[in-house]
Design a protein around this motif. Sequence first.
Motif, PDB file in Angstrom:
ATOM      1  N   VAL A   1      -8.088  21.166   5.332  1.00 24.63           N
ATOM      2  CA  VAL A   1      -8.535  19.916   5.342  1.00 24.63           C
ATOM      3  C   VAL A   1      -7.567  19.369   5.134  1.00 24.63           C
ATOM      4  CG1 VAL A   1      -9.423  19.104   3.042  1.00 24.63           C
ATOM      5  CG2 VAL A   1     -10.691  21.563   3.935  1.00 24.63           C
ATOM      6  N   VAL A   2      -7.024  18.398   5.308  1.00 24.50           N
ATOM      7  CA  VAL A   2      -5.985  17.119   4.923  1.00 24.50           C
ATOM      8  C   VAL A   2      -7.023  15.919   4.091  1.00 24.50           C
ATOM      9  CG1 VAL A   2      -4.666  15.360   5.579  1.00 24.50           C
ATOM     10  CG2 VAL A   2      -4.544  17.359   6.386  1.00 24.50           C
ATOM     11  N   ARG A   3      -6.466  15.007   3.264  1.00 25.61           N
ATOM     12  CA  ARG A   3      -7.774  14.099   2.262  1.00 25.61           C
ATOM     13  C   ARG A   3      -6.254  13.146   2.272  1.00 25.61           C
ATOM     14  NH1 ARG A   3      -8.439  16.650  -2.068  1.00 25.61           N
ATOM     15  NH2 ARG A   3     -10.861  16.551  -1.609  1.00 25.61           N
ATOM     16  N   ALA A   4      -6.427  11.750   3.217  1.00 29.16           N
ATOM     17  CA  ALA A   4      -5.296  10.621   2.697  1.00 29.16           C
ATOM     18  C   ALA A   4      -5.474   9.710   2.320  1.00 29.16           C
ATOM     19  CB  ALA A   4      -4.893  10.302   4.327  1.00 29.16           C
ATOM     20  N   ILE A   5      -4.804   9.318   1.331  1.00 30.97           N
ATOM     21  CA  ILE A   5      -5.629   8.247   0.542  1.00 30.97           C
ATOM     22  C   ILE A   5      -4.688   7.443   0.258  1.00 30.97           C
ATOM     23  CG2 ILE A   5      -6.795   9.657  -1.602  1.00 30.97           C
ATOM     24  CD1 ILE A   5      -4.603   9.034  -3.172  1.00 30.97           C
ATOM     25  N   GLU A   6      -5.250   5.628   0.776  1.00 29.33           N
ATOM     26  CA  GLU A   6      -4.414   4.256   0.617  1.00 29.33           C
ATOM     27  C   GLU A   6      -4.586   4.090  -0.869  1.00 29.33           C
ATOM     28  OE1 GLU A   6      -5.381   2.372   2.960  1.00 29.33           O
ATOM     29  OE2 GLU A   6      -4.591   3.584   4.946  1.00 29.33           O
ATOM     30  N   VAL A   7      -3.329   3.724  -1.960  1.00 29.40           N
ATOM     31  CA  VAL A   7      -3.157   3.294  -3.207  1.00 29.40           C
ATOM     32  C   VAL A   7      -2.202   1.634  -3.123  1.00 29.40           C
ATOM     33  CG1 VAL A   7      -2.635   3.232  -5.188  1.00 29.40           C
ATOM     34  CG2 VAL A   7      -4.265   5.322  -3.741  1.00 29.40           C
TER      35      VAL A   7
ATOM     36  N   THR B   1       0.470   6.231  10.648  1.00 33.11           N
ATOM     37  CA  THR B   1       1.153   6.895   9.983  1.00 33.11           C
ATOM     38  C   THR B   1       0.919   8.289   9.901  1.00 33.11           C
ATOM     39  OG1 THR B   1      -0.015   5.492   7.796  1.00 33.11           O
ATOM     40  CG2 THR B   1       0.691   7.765   6.901  1.00 33.11           C
ATOM     41  N   ILE B   2       2.594   8.807   9.240  1.00 32.36           N
ATOM     42  CA  ILE B   2       2.901  10.455  10.215  1.00 32.36           C
ATOM     43  C   ILE B   2       2.943  11.052   8.513  1.00 32.36           C
ATOM     44  CG2 ILE B   2       4.238  12.353  11.286  1.00 32.36           C
ATOM     45  CD1 ILE B   2       3.051   9.826  13.445  1.00 32.36           C
ATOM     46  N   PHE B   3       2.347  11.852   8.172  1.00 38.35           N
ATOM     47  CA  PHE B   3       2.655  12.755   7.155  1.00 38.35           C
ATOM     48  C   PHE B   3       3.342  14.236   7.334  1.00 38.35           C
ATOM     49  CE2 PHE B   3      -1.492  10.367   6.311  1.00 38.35           C
ATOM     50  CZ  PHE B   3      -1.267   9.695   5.177  1.00 38.35           C
ATOM     51  N   GLN B   4       4.478  14.397   6.478  1.00 40.38           N
ATOM     52  CA  GLN B   4       4.959  15.788   7.129  1.00 40.38           C
ATOM     53  C   GLN B   4       5.352  16.697   5.554  1.00 40.38           C
ATOM     54  OE1 GLN B   4       8.622  16.546   6.846  1.00 40.38           O
ATOM     55  NE2 GLN B   4       8.660  18.690   7.139  1.00 40.38           N
TER      56      GLN B   4
ATOM     57  N   VAL C   1       0.727  -1.402   0.220  1.00 39.01           N
ATOM     58  CA  VAL C   1       0.000  -0.060  -0.017  1.00 39.01           C
ATOM     59  C   VAL C   1       0.522   1.412  -0.154  1.00 39.01           C
ATOM     60  CG1 VAL C   1      -1.589   1.431   1.368  1.00 39.01           C
ATOM     61  CG2 VAL C   1      -1.846  -1.164   1.006  1.00 39.01           C
ATOM     62  N   ILE C   2       0.525   1.846  -0.238  1.00 43.66           N
ATOM     63  CA  ILE C   2       1.613   3.558  -0.906  1.00 43.66           C
ATOM     64  C   ILE C   2      -0.095   4.477  -0.054  1.00 43.66           C
ATOM     65  CG2 ILE C   2       2.130   5.006  -1.883  1.00 43.66           C
ATOM     66  CD1 ILE C   2       2.453   2.883  -4.352  1.00 43.66           C
ATOM     67  N   ARG C   3       1.131   5.477   0.872  1.00 46.34           N
ATOM     68  CA  ARG C   3       0.566   6.052   1.034  1.00 46.34           C
ATOM     69  C   ARG C   3       0.382   7.605   0.957  1.00 46.34           C
ATOM     70  NH1 ARG C   3       1.412   1.632   4.225  1.00 46.34           N
ATOM     71  NH2 ARG C   3      -0.898   0.429   4.879  1.00 46.34           N
ATOM     72  N   HIS C   4       0.083   8.665  -0.061  1.00 41.85           N
ATOM     73  CA  HIS C   4       0.148   9.998   0.376  1.00 41.85           C
ATOM     74  C   HIS C   4      -0.830  10.776   0.635  1.00 41.85           C
ATOM     75  CE1 HIS C   4       2.257  12.756  -2.213  1.00 41.85           C
ATOM     76  NE2 HIS C   4       1.225  13.416  -2.287  1.00 41.85           N
ATOM     77  N   ALA C   5      -0.757  12.207   0.882  1.00 44.53           N
ATOM     78  CA  ALA C   5      -2.128  12.745   1.227  1.00 44.53           C
ATOM     79  C   ALA C   5      -1.620  14.926   0.839  1.00 44.53           C
ATOM     80  CB  ALA C   5      -1.816  13.483   3.928  1.00 44.53           C
TER      81      ALA C   5
END
Length: 385
Positions: free
Chosen positions: A197-203, A307-310, A148-152
């Motif tokens: 707003v934060v939109r996190a997606i998993e692909v 998951t930490i996004f930065q 899984v690739i995680r991005h936001a």
Amino acid sequence: MTTTSDRVSGPLTQQVSQRVSQSVFDGSRLRVVLLVDVYDGAQQEFLEAYEHLCHQVASVPGHVSDQLCQSIENPSQWLITSEWESAPPFLTWVNSEEHVDMVAPLHNCVRDTRSLRFHIVRETGGPAAGVDSGQRRLQAAPRIGDGVIRHALTFTVKPGSEETVARILSGYTSPEPRVDDDTRLCRTSLFMHGNRVVRAIEVRGDLLAALRHVARQPEVRAVEEAINPYLEQQRDLDDPASARAFFTRAALPAVHHVTAARKMSDAVRQALYYPAREGCGMRLAELLAQQDEAAVDDPRGPVLCSTIFQRDDVVMRLIDVQGGLDGESVPVLGRGDGGRMAELTSLLDVEALGTDAAALADGDAARLLSLARMELVTDRCAPEA
């Protein structure tokens, strides 16, 4: 806590934790690969833009070297590779306004690009000339992924429009999860904290293909057009340059992820927003990553996945918690020592959280949890194929 970067030697076959994990904080060297498709007849313009760019990049802290290659089969295809002392300095640069300005001249001569980033695990040959061997650290052991690739993406809306924007963003029809034979949308989670707003997606598969697939869907385009009047940063989706600039600045990369080896059950997805003081975002993200490594390893703890996004001074923590966040907050925030908690709060932009330094001076975990918590707008999982 012992991190991967603390174990910089040892055979590749050493015992590896069975938990799923990824991290930019290994301390190991980074190899960046950029695949570039240049317009026919624009090769010279591309070369001139690259020469200008590489002279600028050479002075960026953490940059070691780069190399430009041209395909022997298709002269329109180029490959740029660069080496960095570690991932954090590269990400600090690539997510900066300085980088946006640097690469702008390339947009007129390239049809498409694709960026890939890799930690160096093993290599043959001696160290590169002019680089201290102590800085040329290798990843000690391979990590285990889950495919899984995680991005936001993150952006802000005009104050006072939050309820309207939340209603628009929660009312769209989910796009078809299947992108192609190799790529599939798995989950989209959207949260708000004030006007952010934060939109996190998993692909699963190709992230870029998935993002392009979503952008082409009429129902998604309608939602994007509907929120345009409320955005603090203006954009014109019919203007490729305007859209590219907006989404480049909105990108919020995942810098750390860990999923417990134990089975996930009764998991509730939550998000926490940590605005950092100027220049402190990467260190704040690293501290949170260390906390979550410990929290996930606690067999009695509630944190099952993190998951930490930065990007720059925006840090967001997406966690799956057993039973939600209504119980004791300390295990959710991590059982770090008092010094670590004090450093974490010292890195925060407390004004952006709506408080002051005195309110968090005593390391009140429950107070911080309350201030950082984001409101869920929508959380949609695609059905299993």
